[in-house]
Scaffold this active site. Structure first.
Site, PDB file in Angstrom:
ATOM      1  CB  SER A 120      -0.887  -0.005   1.252  1.00 40.77           C
ATOM      2  OG  SER A 120      -1.670   1.164   1.314  1.00 40.77           O
ATOM      3  N   GLY A 121       0.613   2.163  -0.901  1.00 35.76           N
ATOM      4  CA  GLY A 121       1.422   3.372  -0.995  1.00 35.76           C
ATOM      5  C   GLY A 121       2.592   3.264  -1.954  1.00 35.76           C
ATOM      6  CB  ALA A 122       4.095   0.451  -3.812  1.00 37.43           C
ATOM      7  CB  SER A 135      -2.146  -9.550  -5.292  1.00 36.00           C
ATOM      8  OG  SER A 135      -1.450  -8.612  -6.061  1.00 36.00           O
TER       9      SER A 135
END
Length: 204
Positions: A38-40, A110
């Site tokens: 998350s946030g990548a 995922s």
């Protein structure tokens, strides 16, 4: 690279084939599967890639992890069983969209190898482009666009990927996009370069 395949197509009773749809859309349908913490930057890349593909005349659609949970996965939580089911559903939708001739950009955390392998099996190895959107935990937590890392570190979000739940880094993805060092423009350009190199998502 194998040709795009379509497991669902053989069960369809219609007379229009995938090849017919490829000629109509003038493209080879694939699923670009963006995975990462998350946030990548998965969703940011997905929507910019979609914008550029559409500008070039391609028929495509983004399946964003947050958006699909409002409907397709609204009954699911975030434990391993529900994450598995969410990915299974999204993979089947992506496969159907590919069978309709569309390019799909799936942006989901995922986190597990097995779930991504399942998605590849559903969609078809020749149509699945696993793209690891790479950014360190510190980088993602520093961005924290939704304030999720702060909540997870405070114990307000259980089983949060990267904090209290694992993320299994892809071993041999088709693409690695390091968003800590690449701009958005460069990230999208790298995906386009891969598609051109492998004659995918281009006029058939």
């Amino acid at each position: 690279m194998e040709e795009p395949c379509s497991p669902v197509q053989r069960f369809r009773g219609g007379t229009i084939t995938l090849e017919d749809r490829m000629r109509m859309h003038r493209q080879k349908p694939v699923t670009i599967w963006l995975t990462g913490l998350s946030g990548a930057g998965k969703s940011t890349i997905a929507f910019e890639l979609e914008r550029q593909l559409v500008a070039q005349g391609h028929a495509c659609y983004v399946l964003d992890g947050d958006n699909v949970r409002h409907g397709l996965g609204s009954d699911l939580g975030f434990d391993p069983r529900d994450r598995h089911e969410n990915i299974r559903r999204v993979a089947h939708v992506a496969q159907l969209m590919n069978d309709a001739g569309l390019i799909v950009i799936a942006a989901l955390i995922s986190p597990m190898h097995a779930d991504r392998a399942m998605a590849r099996g559903i969609i078809g190895a020749g149509s699945f482009i696993e793209t690891y959107v790479s950014a360190s935990l510190a980088t993602c937590a520093g961005r924290d666009p939704k304030g999720l890392y702060a909540k997870a570190l405070a114990g307000e979000i259980p089983a949060f990927t990267g904090i209290s739940a694992p993320y299994e880094t892809p071993v041999n993805p088709e693409l690695v996009i390091d968003t800590a060092s690449l701009t958005l423009s460069d990230s999208v350009a790298r995906i386009f370069s891969y598609l051109r190199q492998h004659s995918l998502a281009v006029a058939a």
